[in-house]
Structure formats: C-alpha cells, structure tokens
Design a protein around this motif. Structure first.
Motif, PDB file in Angstrom:
ATOM      1  N   ASP A 209      46.510  72.264  35.238  1.00  0.00           N
ATOM      2  CA  ASP A 209      47.187  71.369  36.501  1.00  0.00           C
ATOM      3  C   ASP A 209      47.209  72.260  37.443  1.00  0.00           C
ATOM      4  O   ASP A 209      48.222  72.791  37.332  1.00  0.00           O
ATOM      5  N   PRO A 210      46.454  72.486  38.539  1.00  0.00           N
ATOM      6  CA  PRO A 210      46.832  73.251  39.668  1.00  0.00           C
ATOM      7  C   PRO A 210      48.006  73.133  40.375  1.00  0.00           C
ATOM      8  O   PRO A 210      48.980  73.947  40.672  1.00  0.00           O
ATOM      9  N   VAL A 211      48.625  71.942  40.465  1.00  0.00           N
ATOM     10  CA  VAL A 211      50.063  71.674  41.120  1.00  0.00           C
ATOM     11  C   VAL A 211      51.070  72.091  39.909  1.00  0.00           C
ATOM     12  O   VAL A 211      51.777  72.800  40.731  1.00  0.00           O
ATOM     13  N   GLY A 212      50.989  71.811  38.932  1.00  0.00           N
ATOM     14  CA  GLY A 212      52.187  72.227  38.064  1.00  0.00           C
ATOM     15  C   GLY A 212      51.847  73.666  37.880  1.00  0.00           C
ATOM     16  O   GLY A 212      53.114  74.462  37.632  1.00  0.00           O
ATOM     17  N   ALA A 213      50.853  74.369  37.837  1.00  0.00           N
ATOM     18  CA  ALA A 213      50.624  75.666  37.578  1.00  0.00           C
ATOM     19  C   ALA A 213      51.402  76.632  38.829  1.00  0.00           C
ATOM     20  O   ALA A 213      52.174  77.486  38.581  1.00  0.00           O
ATOM     21  N   THR A 214      51.060  75.884  39.991  1.00  0.00           N
ATOM     22  CA  THR A 214      51.457  76.681  41.288  1.00  0.00           C
ATOM     23  C   THR A 214      53.267  76.566  41.277  1.00  0.00           C
ATOM     24  O   THR A 214      53.800  77.682  41.498  1.00  0.00           O
ATOM     25  N   TYR A 215      53.618  75.525  40.884  1.00  0.00           N
ATOM     26  CA  TYR A 215      55.107  75.151  40.842  1.00  0.00           C
ATOM     27  C   TYR A 215      55.778  76.119  39.698  1.00  0.00           C
ATOM     28  O   TYR A 215      56.793  76.577  40.032  1.00  0.00           O
TER      29      TYR A 215
END
Length: 700
Positions: free
Chosen positions: A622-628
């Motif tokens: 998940d790009p959102v979770g990975a960035t966070y």
C-alpha cells in the motif's frame, strides 16, 4: 457545562428507557457511556473517544445524552455512521423508539449525497433519448449522448418503470428505495454529482428529491448521515470563511457523534486522494474542446472568461502537450518489471524525480487556467435566458468536466508542492493499468492534520465511538490517526458479557506460517475438514481472495457443498441463505473477507465458531502506508510496532467480536496463525484481546 436541569432530563430519559423496554438490563458500561458523552457534548470544543463493545447499548447511550444536551443548547445532533444498515437502524428503529419512550417530538432527517437520489432532469433526458435517436442535433451529438452504448432491453424497461413511478408520485426519488434497481450504466445516467447539478438554475429544481431532502435536513433536530457526506461537507470551503456548513448545518451549530468511528481515518484520507489517468485525460480534453465550441456557438459569444475561442483552443493544446511530455518522461525513467502484477513506482518519502516535479508545476499552472475558463463557459451557458435540452446537457457535461479538472489540479498541486516541515510527506506514486495506461496518484498519509483543522477545531463538540478503537485499551495509534486534541477524553468500556465463560480462543499447533502460501492453505483446509462442525453455523475469515480460493480448492467436496463464499452472491443473499440453512438444521459455513469481519450480526446458533485464518496485517505494498512507515523510520520510530501491530490488533478484536453477540451465546474463536505464539509481538496482541478462555497448543 452540564446544568442540573440537563442532568435531570438525562436521568429521566434513562429511567423511561429502563421502564419502557421489555427485558431491559441495566449495564454499568451503558451508564458510564451516557455520562461521558453528555460531558463531552456539553463543553464547547468537547471531544471524546469511547470504545464500547458489543452489547453496551451504545446507540441508546449516545441518543440519551446527545438528544438532551442538544435540546438544552439549542443545537442540532448529527450522527455519522459508516454503513447504510446502521443509518437505517437509527432512523427507522432506535431514534423513533427513544422519542416515543420519552414523549419527545423532534424532526429527524436522513442526509445522503446527490448520487443517492434520482436527478429529475437526467431521468427525463434519459427517457427522451430512447425516442430521440438524433440526441441533440448540433453536430456534436456524440459528446452529449447519454448512452455510451445502445441501451439493453432491461435498461429500457427499468427506466420506463422508474419514470412512471416518479411521475405518479409513487416513488420519492431515493435510489435506495427505487421500485426497480437500475444497473450501473443506467444509475450513472439518471443521478448526478455536484458538478453535473445546476441547482436553482435547473427547471426541475422544485421537484428535485435531493434538494427536498436538503430542506428537510435544514429543518431537522436530529440528522443521520454517512461519514463520507459529513467529511465532504467539513472539507468544503464556505463562501465567507472557514469550512463546512455547505451541505449540512455549520459545524459550530452541531454536536457530532461518529459511530463506527474506526472508519474515520481511512475515509478522511480518501477525501484528499487524487489521481490522473494520463491517456484518458488527453482524450477528454479533445472532447471538452468540442463541447466548448458548442457553448460559444450556443451563447453566440466571441469572448468568454477573457478568452476568444482560438486562444482557448491554444491553451487546451498546451495542456494536452504538457500531459504527453510528462508521460514520455515517466516512461523514460521508469521501466516496470514484466513480472509485476500491479506495476507501481512510488516516490521514497514522497519524493519524485525532479523532472517530473517540474512537469507537474507546468501542468498545475495550465490546468488552473483551463479550470477558470471552463467555469466561465459553464456560467455563460447557465445564464442564457432561453434554455432547452441542449443547454441542460451541455451544462451537465461541462460541470462534470470541471470535477475531473479539479482532481487533476489537486494531483499536480500535490506533485509540485513541498511537504509541510515536521509533518509526514504526501504519498506520490505512479501505476500502470491493465490497458498500459499511466496513472499519477497523490494522497495524504495521515488524516490527523486535516481532521484537526476541519473537525476538532471547527465543531461545537465531537464524540467518536466504536466497538474497537484501541489496541487493548491503548488509544495512541487511533489518536494520531484522527489528530485527537490533547484535552480529549479516551475511554475503553468493559464488555457487558461474561466472555471468559461464553467463548474460548484456540490456537492450534499448525506447522506452516502464512508466508508459506501453499502449505498454510493446505493446513487450513485440513484443519477445517477435520475440526469444524459442518452441521453448525460457522464463519471463516480470510485476509485475501487468493487464500480463500486456494483453501476452497483444497477442501473435500462434501465440505465445499456446505460453504457460502463471499463474492458468489450478494452479501445479503449469502447471509439470508446461511441463516435459512442453519435454522433448518442443515449447517452452513460462510467464507468471507474483511467486510465479513465487522458489522455481521449472527447470534446464537447462526455462528458458533469463528475461524480467523491469518492475522489481518495491512498489505505491505500500500503506497500510503508505505510512505508513512518510511517517514516514521526516518524519525527513528518503529512503524511496525507503532502502527501495523496496533491496527492489526484492532481488526483482530473486531473479527473476534463476530462470535458473542448476546448474553446467551457460546462458542469458540480459532486462530490459524502461529505468529501469535512464535513472534515477540504475538504476546502483545493476545494480551490486548478480550478475556476469552484460552486453549493454545504448543508445538510438538
């Protein structure tokens, strides 16, 4: 502050509830919740997070406190939920029951978005289009045609039935109560979005179900709405200043209750997400150009929005060229692996190649110019003294184009802007669709900042509640996710049930771990075949469709015949058939994904065993979770321990909650994931679960 008079009205309401409800049992948890909700709502800027397990009676608790405090303060009570089922339960059962028991009168309204109501203009246009093969007749018919393909016979029949029912006033236009359910194509044609709506300019304004519903909301004392609509309203800028109060009453005039509050962070993040489908956007610009030409011809104007048509055409071409330049640059820098099922390029810590950022800056400027011009063109069409079907269709299409342009503008702004110092970065990424189209994405990674500004600092008072908001009473992860003020109250109420006597948590000694996909699926299948009571009612929960299908393939055929798998039929039909078979003594087992892990109410013999095949950790791609997670790591923090484990623990608790729904239920929860025994975080997760009896097998 709570006055003595309000305290007395709350006590009286609670007494009437106890006396008026057959079989009512006083529960300490419900009384405590009433008190805390009342305290929070009675203070300007009050805030509370209350975890209330199944059986607490939380809807009646917040109604008792909320209605009485709202009456005393002369404010509106707004209850926001995540599911239609709970909205309908509140409007049709809980609120009328509360008002009846207390002899209260109050106007109650169910608030829904435009897309949940028929648009009378679009309904008429769709019906007329069946007889009018020419559609419009100005040489741009294809750009205004309602039907993207010839209508199917069923679409024609459903459309005629809906038109007849609406014209005869047998149907109020609420799509959830339509006399016939339209398919996706027809539904999109006969509803509208905010961009496609012309409001008071529309000839059908007075007959519009959406505006009739909005008027009812304006007059209501108690409003029930879905969380998406509430968040949409809270993030809309008002003409004068501030946010909210555009669709719903102004936030400072409202006491908010967010039920099913665990959904709020993800829904708030989704509100700010934006994307651009590159090739489709270029094609849409070509169609938009033809529509604008028609608007200039229709209005007989040479200049609109300070642009002559030729100059406007040049700006459209500039934007189209700039989009193609960015696409070339992305394809030059990024060569997806042919082995990737869902190819993705994600900017580490949200940072993209500088050349992409430079392209985005140009696109942001060009897209903003086009947005202002198209807005002026649409206003010119709307302000024509003479109107007709062509004007209606053209204003609708231009409004929908403006919505698409806004999403593009938000994407390019996110790609070209710098992240807020000290805060988490935006997630920025690119995907390649199945048809090889590049899609540019951007999203916030945390809803905390947004909710802090538009909700907590804006509303009169807010309470969030759900059965699972904490990880074993620790609210830190949820508090960070919603930007909870430091002054807020957090409370985790105990279950009113005797869980240690009613339920047992079992962890069998399986050998395979979930990352060994085939071996784990085989062991799950073997355990289910040998140990599940197939003559009873059961629920088996999976974290992925692939694992569910793999287990089904490995199950003996006699067991498969007892399984109802999510996706084979609609959820409501699956559950109805499951209930019928269990009550008939045949036995039935539901196989479901995450949506079956919450909100499913199967008391008693309808569900005597819940099997959780795998710990519900978030998808690591998940790009959102990975960035966070990257951002947390950059600050010396551990995202797995701080976010991933608490989130999975909350979901695991939610899944376990499917078993015990009443004081007389008994059964077992079986967890087929040995990581709770072998991993260091496993003990923490087990300790955070409710106090079930335990039967944890040790490996041989």
């Amino acid at each position: 502050m709570l006055t003595d008079e309000t305290k007395e009205s709350i006590r009286t309401a609670y007494t009437r509830l106890k006396e008026g409800l057959p079989g009512f049992r006083a529960r300490a948890s419900q009384g405590k919740m009433i008190a805390e909700v009342a305290k929070a709502l009675s203070v300007e800027g009050g805030a509370a997070i209350i975890e209330a397990p199944t059986g607490t009676g939380k809807s009646m608790a917040y109604l008792i406190a909320g209605v009485e405090v709202a009456r005393a303060q002369k404010k509106k009570l707004l209850i926001a939920t995540a599911t239609i089922a709970l909205q309908e339960q509140l409007v049709q059962r809980d609120i009328p029951l509360y008002l009846k028991l207390n002899g209260r009168e109050a106007k109650v309204a169910l608030a829904k978005g435009r897309g949940r109501y028929v648009c009378p203009r679009n309904l008429a246009m769709a019906a007329n289009s069946l007889q009018d093969t020419a559609q419009m007749g100005l040489g741009f018919e294809a750009d205004l045609a309602l039907w993207s393909k010839p209508p199917a016979e069923r679409d024609k029949q459903v459309l005629n039935k809906l038109v007849g029912a609406f014209d005869r006033h047998e149907w109020d236009g609420d799509m959830d109560n339509a006399p016939e359910t339209p398919g996706d194509l027809l539904r999109a044609m006969i509803t509208t979005s905010a961009g496609g709506c012309t409001g008071r300019k529309c000839a059908q304004f007075m007959a519009c179900p959406f505006f009739a519903a909005r008027r009812a909301v304006g007059d209501a004392d108690i409003i029930v709405a879905n969380q998406d609509l509430v968040l949409a309203d809270l993030t809309m800028p008002r003409e004068e200043d501030g946010f909210g109060g555009v669709i719903l009453p102004k936030p400072d005039e409202v006491l908010y209750i967010f039920d099913e509050g665990h959904h709020v962070p993800s829904k708030a993040i989704d509100r700010g997400a934006a994307e651009v489908h590159m090739s489709a956007t270029v094609r849409q610009l070509s169609r938009l150009g033809r529509q604008i030409h028609a608007a200039y011809s229709l209005t007989d104007k040479e200049v609109i929005g300070k642009l002559a048509l030729d100059a406007g055409d040049e700006k459209l071409q500039e934007l189209s060229d700039a989009l193609e330049e960015l696409e070339k640059d992305i394809r030059l820098h990024w060569l997806p692996s042919p082995n990737d099922e869902e190819p993705m390029y994600r900017g580490s810590l949200g940072q993209l190649p500088e050349s992409w950022v430079e392209h985005a800056r140009v696109l942001y400027v060009f897209t903003g110019e086009i947005e202002r011009w198209v807005g002026a063109v649409r206003r010119a069409v709307l302000e024509m003294t003479e109107s007709g079907p062509t004007n209606e269709a053209l204003s609708r299409e231009l409004g929908m184009a403006l919505e698409r342009i806004d999403r593009q503008l938000r994407t390019w702004r996110a790609w070209s802007s710098e992240d807020r110092e000290g805060g988490p970065p935006l997630a920025r990424w690119v995907t390649l669709s199945g048809d090889q189209q590049l899609v540019c994405h951007a999203s916030s990674v945390s809803a905390g900042g947004l909710l802090r500004s538009v909700l907590w600092e804006n509303a009169s008072a807010v309470v969030m509640t759900s059965a699972t908001l904490s990880a074993g009473g620790n609210f830190r992860t949820f508090a960070d996710a919603v930007g909870l003020p430091d002054s807020a109250v957090t409370l985790s109420l105990p279950s009113p049930f005797n869980l240690a006597a009613q339920a047992r948590l079992e962890v069998p000694a399986l050998r395979a771990m979930p990352d060994a996909r085939e071996e784990h699926a085989q062991e799950i299948s073997d355990w289910l075949a040998a140990n599940l009571d197939w003559a009873a009612g059961n629920l088996v929960l999976f974290t992925s469709r692939a694992k569910l299908d793999r287990v089904l393939q490995k199950l003996p055929i006699e067991c498969v015949r007892k399984v109802r798998a999510q996706g084979s039929l609609g959820k409501a039909q699956l559950v109805a058939e499951h209930i019928a078979d269990v009550e008939a003594g045949k036995g039935s087992t539901l196989f479901g994904l995450a949506s079956f892990g919450e909100g499913l109410d199967l008391p008693g013999k309808l569900c005597e065993t819940v099997v959780i095949t795998q710990l519900p950790f978030a998808v690591p791609t998940d790009p959102v979770g990975a960035t966070y997670a990257e951002w947390l790591e950059s600050r010396g923090r551990n995202p797995f321990i701080e976010v991933t484990v608490p989130d999975a623990t909350r979901l695991l608790t939610q899944y376990c909650g499917r078993l015990i729904r009443t004081e007389t239920d008994h059964g077992r929860i079986v967890l087929l994931d040995r990581r709770v025994v072998t991993k260091r975080y496993g003990e923490r997760m087990l300790n955070a679960l409710p106090p079930f009896a335990r039967a944890i097998e040790r490996a041989a």
